[in-house]
Design a protein around this motif. Sequence first.
Motif, mmCIF file in Angstrom:
data_model
loop_
_atom_site.group_PDB
_atom_site.id
_atom_site.type_symbol
_atom_site.label_atom_id
_atom_site.label_comp_id
_atom_site.label_asym_id
_atom_site.label_seq_id
_atom_site.Cartn_x
_atom_site.Cartn_y
_atom_site.Cartn_z
ATOM 1 N N THR A 53 10.488 1.697 -8.106
ATOM 2 C CA THR A 53 9.586 1.242 -7.044
ATOM 3 C C THR A 53 9.548 -0.276 -6.907
ATOM 4 O OG1 THR A 53 7.712 1.266 -8.574
ATOM 5 C CG2 THR A 53 8.098 3.264 -7.257
ATOM 6 N N LEU A 54 10.335 -0.967 -7.714
ATOM 7 C CA LEU A 54 10.368 -2.437 -7.723
ATOM 8 C C LEU A 54 8.999 -3.034 -8.047
ATOM 9 C CD1 LEU A 54 12.677 -3.076 -4.634
ATOM 10 C CD2 LEU A 54 13.335 -2.963 -7.043
ATOM 11 N N ALA A 65 0.830 -1.205 0.000
ATOM 12 C CA ALA A 65 0.000 0.000 0.000
ATOM 13 C C ALA A 65 0.865 1.257 0.000
ATOM 14 C CB ALA A 65 -0.930 -0.001 1.200
ATOM 15 N N LEU A 66 1.956 1.231 0.742
ATOM 16 C CA LEU A 66 2.874 2.367 0.774
ATOM 17 C C LEU A 66 3.532 2.581 -0.585
ATOM 18 C CD1 LEU A 66 4.294 4.572 2.404
ATOM 19 C CD2 LEU A 66 6.004 2.873 3.065
ATOM 20 N N ILE A 67 3.968 1.488 -1.192
ATOM 21 C CA ILE A 67 4.592 1.588 -2.522
ATOM 22 C C ILE A 67 3.577 2.101 -3.537
ATOM 23 C CG2 ILE A 67 5.578 0.228 -4.412
ATOM 24 C CD1 ILE A 67 6.952 -1.489 -2.271
ATOM 25 N N THR A 68 2.344 1.625 -3.452
ATOM 26 C CA THR A 68 1.303 2.081 -4.374
ATOM 27 C C THR A 68 1.035 3.571 -4.199
ATOM 28 O OG1 THR A 68 0.303 -0.119 -4.318
ATOM 29 C CG2 THR A 68 -1.059 1.661 -5.153
ATOM 30 N N ASP A 69 1.014 4.059 -2.976
ATOM 31 C CA ASP A 69 0.817 5.495 -2.733
ATOM 32 C C ASP A 69 1.968 6.312 -3.312
ATOM 33 O OD1 ASP A 69 -1.594 5.130 -1.457
ATOM 34 O OD2 ASP A 69 -0.726 5.169 0.564
ATOM 35 N N ILE A 70 3.185 5.852 -3.120
ATOM 36 C CA ILE A 70 4.355 6.532 -3.688
ATOM 37 C C ILE A 70 4.257 6.535 -5.203
ATOM 38 C CG2 ILE A 70 6.860 6.356 -3.998
ATOM 39 C CD1 ILE A 70 6.951 5.244 -1.088
ATOM 40 N N LEU A 71 3.879 5.396 -5.760
ATOM 41 C CA LEU A 71 3.753 5.265 -7.208
ATOM 42 C C LEU A 71 2.685 6.212 -7.753
ATOM 43 C CD1 LEU A 71 4.840 3.774 -9.640
ATOM 44 C CD2 LEU A 71 3.245 1.926 -9.156
ATOM 45 N N SER A 125 -7.736 17.005 -25.109
ATOM 46 C CA SER A 125 -6.491 16.829 -24.360
ATOM 47 C C SER A 125 -6.689 15.771 -23.276
ATOM 48 C CB SER A 125 -6.030 18.146 -23.742
ATOM 49 O OG SER A 125 -6.975 18.608 -22.826
ATOM 50 N N TYR A 126 -5.618 15.122 -22.934
ATOM 51 C CA TYR A 126 -5.625 14.088 -21.909
ATOM 52 C C TYR A 126 -4.235 14.036 -21.296
ATOM 53 C CZ TYR A 126 -3.319 11.334 -25.507
ATOM 54 O OH TYR A 126 -2.439 10.901 -26.468
ATOM 55 N N GLN A 127 -4.109 13.357 -20.160
ATOM 56 C CA GLN A 127 -2.806 13.177 -19.533
ATOM 57 C C GLN A 127 -2.247 11.835 -19.962
ATOM 58 O OE1 GLN A 127 -3.719 13.896 -15.288
ATOM 59 N NE2 GLN A 127 -2.152 15.492 -15.496
ATOM 60 N N CYS A 128 -0.940 11.793 -20.204
ATOM 61 C CA CYS A 128 -0.314 10.547 -20.645
ATOM 62 C C CYS A 128 1.057 10.388 -19.989
ATOM 63 C CB CYS A 128 -0.189 10.524 -22.158
ATOM 64 S SG CYS A 128 0.830 11.836 -22.847
ATOM 65 N N ILE A 129 1.584 9.182 -20.132
ATOM 66 C CA ILE A 129 2.904 8.852 -19.605
ATOM 67 C C ILE A 129 3.579 7.967 -20.646
ATOM 68 C CG2 ILE A 129 1.997 6.896 -18.291
ATOM 69 C CD1 ILE A 129 4.074 7.494 -16.130
ATOM 70 N N ASN A 130 4.842 8.247 -20.950
ATOM 71 C CA ASN A 130 5.518 7.474 -21.991
ATOM 72 C C ASN A 130 6.155 6.200 -21.425
ATOM 73 O OD1 ASN A 130 8.113 8.153 -20.974
ATOM 74 N ND2 ASN A 130 8.111 10.036 -22.164
ATOM 75 N N LEU A 131 6.503 5.281 -22.317
ATOM 76 C CA LEU A 131 7.013 3.977 -21.909
ATOM 77 C C LEU A 131 8.336 4.088 -21.158
ATOM 78 C CD1 LEU A 131 6.648 0.937 -21.931
ATOM 79 C CD2 LEU A 131 7.766 0.871 -24.156
ATOM 80 N N LYS A 132 9.182 5.018 -21.548
ATOM 81 C CA LYS A 132 10.466 5.198 -20.863
ATOM 82 C C LYS A 132 10.239 5.562 -19.391
ATOM 83 C CE LYS A 132 14.753 7.823 -21.279
ATOM 84 N NZ LYS A 132 15.475 8.846 -22.044
ATOM 85 N N THR A 133 9.281 6.428 -19.137
ATOM 86 C CA THR A 133 8.971 6.831 -17.776
ATOM 87 C C THR A 133 8.321 5.687 -16.998
ATOM 88 O OG1 THR A 133 8.669 9.098 -18.564
ATOM 89 C CG2 THR A 133 7.804 8.579 -16.390
ATOM 90 N N VAL A 134 7.461 4.918 -17.663
ATOM 91 C CA VAL A 134 6.837 3.756 -17.017
ATOM 92 C C VAL A 134 7.925 2.774 -16.576
ATOM 93 C CG1 VAL A 134 5.376 1.724 -17.403
ATOM 94 C CG2 VAL A 134 4.626 3.964 -18.208
ATOM 95 N N LYS A 135 8.894 2.517 -17.459
ATOM 96 C CA LYS A 135 9.994 1.604 -17.117
ATOM 97 C C LYS A 135 10.817 2.143 -15.953
ATOM 98 C CE LYS A 135 10.614 -0.521 -21.644
ATOM 99 N NZ LYS A 135 11.501 -0.663 -22.809
ATOM 100 N N TYR A 136 11.096 3.433 -15.971
ATOM 101 C CA TYR A 136 11.868 4.046 -14.887
ATOM 102 C C TYR A 136 11.133 3.901 -13.549
ATOM 103 C CZ TYR A 136 13.774 7.567 -11.792
ATOM 104 O OH TYR A 136 14.300 8.200 -10.700
ATOM 105 N N LEU A 137 9.833 4.204 -13.536
ATOM 106 C CA LEU A 137 9.055 4.102 -12.296
ATOM 107 C C LEU A 137 8.967 2.656 -11.812
ATOM 108 C CD1 LEU A 137 6.148 6.612 -12.973
ATOM 109 C CD2 LEU A 137 8.060 6.889 -11.396
ATOM 110 N N ALA A 138 8.867 1.724 -12.735
ATOM 111 C CA ALA A 138 8.818 0.309 -12.352
ATOM 112 C C ALA A 138 10.116 -0.108 -11.666
ATOM 113 C CB ALA A 138 8.558 -0.560 -13.578
ATOM 114 N N GLU A 139 11.240 0.310 -12.217
ATOM 115 C CA GLU A 139 12.530 -0.021 -11.611
ATOM 116 C C GLU A 139 12.719 0.680 -10.275
ATOM 117 O OE1 GLU A 139 15.651 0.818 -14.410
ATOM 118 O OE2 GLU A 139 14.838 -0.584 -15.882
#
Length: 109
Positions: A44-45, A4-10, A28-42
Amino acid sequence: MVFALITDILRNEVQKVAQKGTDPAGRSYQCINLKTVKYLAEATLCSLRQVEIVALEQDILPERYQRSIGILGMEGQLKLRKSTAAVLGAGGLGGFAIELLARMGVGKL
C-alpha cells in the motif's frame, strides 16, 4: 482523498489477514505478525507505523507489542504508537530509556 482511499483499503486488508491469538491469561484477541505488517506496508506504500496504527484502531494487535498489552491495553498502545518522544542525552540512563521506548512502540523517537 487518495490517502483516505489507501487507508480504507488498508483497513480491509488488515481485517482479512488478522489471526487469533491467546494471551497468557487465556483471553483471545486478534493479532497480525510483523511479516504481514511489512507486506501490507509495501503493497500500500504506507509506513510500518501507519499499518500498525490502522491495526490497533481495529483492536488488532501487532504481535511485537504482545508483551506490552498487559500494561498499556489496546488504547494505550495506540496512543503510544501515535506519540512522539524526545530523549536528551543517550548516556547510561538515556540509552536505556531510548531502548525501552523503542521496544514499547513509541511512534517517533
